[in-house]
Scaffold this active site. Structure first.
Site, PDB file in Angstrom:
ATOM      1  N   GLN A  89      50.572  61.226  48.078  1.00  0.00           N
ATOM      2  CA  GLN A  89      49.524  60.297  48.051  1.00  0.00           C
ATOM      3  C   GLN A  89      49.964  58.589  48.047  1.00  0.00           C
ATOM      4  O   GLN A  89      50.809  58.517  47.620  1.00  0.00           O
ATOM      5  CB  GLN A  89      48.420  60.504  46.919  1.00  0.00           C
TER       6      GLN A  89
ATOM      7  N   GLN B 208      36.527  59.784  30.837  1.00  0.00           N
ATOM      8  CA  GLN B 208      37.584  60.501  30.006  1.00  0.00           C
ATOM      9  C   GLN B 208      37.006  61.226  28.788  1.00  0.00           C
ATOM     10  O   GLN B 208      37.268  62.310  28.404  1.00  0.00           O
ATOM     11  CB  GLN B 208      38.603  59.580  29.376  1.00  0.00           C
TER      12      GLN B 208
ATOM     13  N   ASP C  68      46.613  60.401  34.859  1.00  0.00           N
ATOM     14  CA  ASP C  68      46.668  58.944  34.113  1.00  0.00           C
ATOM     15  C   ASP C  68      46.540  59.169  32.652  1.00  0.00           C
ATOM     16  O   ASP C  68      46.791  57.928  32.015  1.00  0.00           O
ATOM     17  CB  ASP C  68      45.570  58.357  34.672  1.00  0.00           C
TER      18      ASP C  68
ATOM     19  N   GLY D  69      49.053  73.023  40.464  1.00  0.00           N
ATOM     20  CA  GLY D  69      47.848  73.766  39.468  1.00  0.00           C
ATOM     21  C   GLY D  69      47.631  75.025  39.598  1.00  0.00           C
ATOM     22  O   GLY D  69      47.475  75.791  38.560  1.00  0.00           O
TER      23      GLY D  69
ATOM     24  N   ASP E 230      40.682  67.362  35.852  1.00  0.00           N
ATOM     25  CA  ASP E 230      40.325  66.034  36.178  1.00  0.00           C
ATOM     26  C   ASP E 230      40.996  65.660  37.637  1.00  0.00           C
ATOM     27  O   ASP E 230      42.116  65.197  37.646  1.00  0.00           O
ATOM     28  CB  ASP E 230      41.054  65.271  35.114  1.00  0.00           C
ATOM     29  N   SER E 231      40.164  65.865  38.529  1.00  0.00           N
ATOM     30  CA  SER E 231      40.726  65.736  39.883  1.00  0.00           C
ATOM     31  C   SER E 231      40.132  64.362  40.791  1.00  0.00           C
ATOM     32  O   SER E 231      39.100  64.014  40.225  1.00  0.00           O
ATOM     33  CB  SER E 231      40.557  67.012  40.862  1.00  0.00           C
ATOM     34  N   SER E 232      40.620  63.921  41.775  1.00  0.00           N
ATOM     35  CA  SER E 232      40.294  63.207  42.517  1.00  0.00           C
ATOM     36  C   SER E 232      39.184  63.925  43.464  1.00  0.00           C
ATOM     37  O   SER E 232      38.826  65.021  43.243  1.00  0.00           O
ATOM     38  CB  SER E 232      41.310  62.386  43.533  1.00  0.00           C
ATOM     39  N   ASP E 233      38.584  63.192  44.540  1.00  0.00           N
ATOM     40  CA  ASP E 233      37.748  63.745  45.343  1.00  0.00           C
ATOM     41  C   ASP E 233      38.046  64.905  46.323  1.00  0.00           C
ATOM     42  O   ASP E 233      39.330  65.049  46.576  1.00  0.00           O
ATOM     43  CB  ASP E 233      36.810  62.686  46.121  1.00  0.00           C
TER      44      ASP E 233
ATOM     45  N   TYR F 138      32.663  53.983  39.699  1.00  0.00           N
ATOM     46  CA  TYR F 138      32.777  54.980  40.438  1.00  0.00           C
ATOM     47  C   TYR F 138      31.483  54.969  41.562  1.00  0.00           C
ATOM     48  O   TYR F 138      30.658  54.096  41.367  1.00  0.00           O
ATOM     49  CB  TYR F 138      32.671  56.314  39.662  1.00  0.00           C
TER      50      TYR F 138
END
Length: 284
Positions: A37, A68, A92, A144, A161-164, A229
């Site tokens: 990415q 978080q 992060d 994962g 805890d993922s992105s879209d 967000y």
């Protein structure tokens, strides 16, 4: 860098057509393309340092705690004895920071596919990186899903805890992933995963909750407010092999509560109260 025009970063994505969130940029701190990415870190005028992956804001210093704390403490305070915790994604470091606040936790493994995210956080997000070097933490750089195929019945709580669901995170929103999660849980275990905004992605959330109800005895949806967000909020799917996750079942001690900026017992319970349009659609 094409996302920055005339001193402003604008978050534009096909995943939320017709919407954009913008921040005024004070200084670009880092920009790099990894194998997986594109990531950008910049200092904003009003939200502190900002981490961006593939053009999408992942965390800002001003409001990251709202996400978080909720994605972490809802499942951990819903489990009677969360000793072994797995975090998928979360490079992060914010979720790690929150997990190690729990004295009951004996070990936490972070599984992040892109080590560049970890390095960016270490260098530019000082309030989030603090968990990386905690003695209870083990870092695994890799896929994962492949990691979990080797782990059966091991974890009390798994946090995704993922992105879209575009790019490298697409597979984390599919049935096969939730089957792996279930197999990796210990008896009575709980899964908590990032699950989009009900204002923008209600159909996506509905699809996810529908197949999860076929896999887990208890499936619930919570959300938190977070201004950076899309839609100003983000949700979490809670899948439990035990009881409901709608209220904390362990005492939130004054010592632990003093470390929070967003989460408390009342917010935990309130986060599951959905507006009527979402409650009707999700039928949870």
């Amino acid at each position: 860098m094409d996302k920055i025009q005339n001193g402003w970063f604008s978050e534009i994505s096909e995943f939320w057509p017709g919407n954009s969130f913008s921040l005024e940029v004070e200084k670009v701190l880092h920009h790099e393309k990894s194998e997986y990415q594109d990531f950008l870190v910049f200092k904003s005028k009003s939200f502190g340092n900002v981490l961006v992956l593939d053009g999408v804001i992942q965390a800002t210093e001003r409001d990251e705690f709202a996400y978080q704390e909720m994605i972490t403490h809802i499942p951990l305070f819903s489990h009677p004895s969360p000793k072994r915790v797995l975090v998928v994604g979360g490079g992060d470091g914010g979720v790690l920071r929150e997990v190690v606040k729990h004295p009951l936790v004996e070990s936490v493994t972070l599984c992040e596919i892109d080590k560049g995210v970890i390095e960016a956080s270490r260098n530019f997000l000082p309030n989030m990186r603090v968990g990386f070097d905690h003695p209870k933490v083990t870092l695994f750089i890799g896929d994962g899903m492949e990691f979990m195929r080797q782990r059966k019945g091991e974890f009390d709580v798994i946090i995704t805890d993922s992105s879209d669901p575009i790019g490298p995170a697409q597979g984390l929103f599919e049935r096969a992933y939730y089957e792996l999660l279930k197999a990796a849980l210990a008896p009575g275990g709980i899964v908590c995963s990032q699950c989009e905004s009900m204002w923008l992605h209600l159909d996506t959330i509905k699809g996810l909750t529908t197949f999860c109800k076929e896999l887990y005895p208890n499936v619930e949806y919570a959300y938190t407010s977070i201004p950076s967000y899309p839609g100003g909020s983000i949700g979490f799917i809670l899948c439990s092999l035990g009881g409901s996750t709608k209220a904390p079942i362990r005492e939130i001690t004054p010592e632990v509560q003093s470390q929070m900026q967003y989460y408390n017992g009342e917010v935990h319970k309130a986060s599951f109260v959905l507006p009527q349009f979402a409650a009707k659609k999700l039928n949870l």
